[in-house]
Design a protein around this motif. Structure first.
Motif: not given
Length: 320
Positions: A3, A204, A232-233, A236, A258-259, A268-269
């Motif tokens: 991360s 993704d 979702g990918t 945000t 997110p990824a 991640r994140n």
């Protein structure tokens, strides 16, 4: 999964992208000039001390045309050397047909003939330095900032970044191989596109071209590219702020991705900056959609750019 952590900005502002110095695509007079490897004698490795300013690598005390100052190590700059035009007499500067690019837009450039340049024990001698105003960068990096060292000067080396000991170690690629005080572990392949070291990562299953940029504090992503990702990918976040870029200030948005798959690692994140894309004056897009900056490059205390193999390595020191 690994991360990435967010890092403090430079003073109240962050450097958005680095100084993207490449001639814009277009007419022959403005054609992109591929970086030229400077003359390098086959000698042993050499070490340069550096300081970290907001996480960015500032090499201390190279000398150019008799002036001593600090230089930002900037793989987002495709030329050998770039200097602050205010540090040299106007009579020594010649107007360049090239223009620089930054997140704030096009930047005028000048050329400065180099009579002497030395960094550490080396005396590599590019013919000219590009000159432009670095006043905004000096305001946050420090008044001793004289210029930038770009990939054009780094191409003949494996460039080791030793964050733990604040040392930049350069191993000439054309010198006889010698034992290295480290072993190479994980690596990420990159290509050199117009002089920029660019990796292909995946969000993704969507490929994204990302610049490995030692001159950028933040990771960043083209806001238009991000908007076209699947729900979702997408990154945000809604925190907007004004960031500092060479040539001016720009509005950007802080967000979390997110990824991201980079090489064999899934991140991640990931904190990043969303900003409007930078284009050549011709309207053509740059060959990448985002930047992996200091927050990514400094994931280990010892890493290297091997410009011969086109690999970014994570390194482990050998035991004495």
């Amino acid at each position: 999964m690994p991360s990435l952590v967010s890092l403090p900005s430079l003073s109240c502002l962050a450097l958005l992208y680095s100084l993207h110095l490449a001639a814009p695509a277009g007419s022959p007079a403005q054609a992109v000039v591929k970086p030229r490897a400077p003359r390098v004698d086959a000698a042993a490795s050499f070490v340069l001390p550096f300081k970290l300013v907001g996480g960015l690598i500032v090499v201390q005390h190279p000398t150019l045309n008799g002036k001593r100052g600090d230089f930002l190590l900037d793989t987002g700059c495709t030329y050998d050397v770039v200097v602050d035009q205010a540090a040299f007499p106007k009579s020594q500067l010649q107007v360049s047909t090239k223009r620089g690019l930054s997140a704030a837009g096009s930047i005028p450039l000048f050329e400065l003939p180099i009579t002497q340049f030395s960094w550490g024990a080396r005396h590599d001698h590019p013919a000219v330095a590009l000159a432009t105003s670095l006043a905004a960068m000096r305001a946050v990096i420090g008044p001793q900032l004289l210029g930038l060292i770009g990939t054009g000067l780094l191409l003949p080396y494996e460039v080791v970044l030793d964050y733990a000991h604040r040392q930049l170690i350069l191993y000439p690629l054309d010198s006889p191989s010698s034992a290295r005080p480290f072993t190479r572990r994980d690596s990420v392949a990159f290509t050199l596109q117009k002089g920029w070291p660019i990796v292909t990562a995946f969000i993704d299953s969507v490929p994204v071209q990302l610049l490995l940029d030692t001159g950028a504090q933040d990771n960043s992503l083209d806001a238009d590219f991000a908007q076209n990702l699947r729900v979702g990918t997408r990154p945000t976040g809604s925190k907007r702020e004004t960031l500092l870029a060479p040539g001016g200030r720009v509005t950007a948005q802080r967000a979390i991705l997110p990824a991201l798959q980079v090489g064999t690692r899934a991140w991640r994140n990931i904190p990043l900056v969303l900003a409007s894309p930078v284009h050549y004056q011709s309207g053509h897009a740059l060959p990448y959609q985002g930047v992996l900056g200091e927050a990514f490059l400094r994931q280990e205390p010892l890493v290297s750019f091997h410009f011969g193999r086109r690999q970014f390595y994570l390194l482990t020191p050998r035991k004495p």
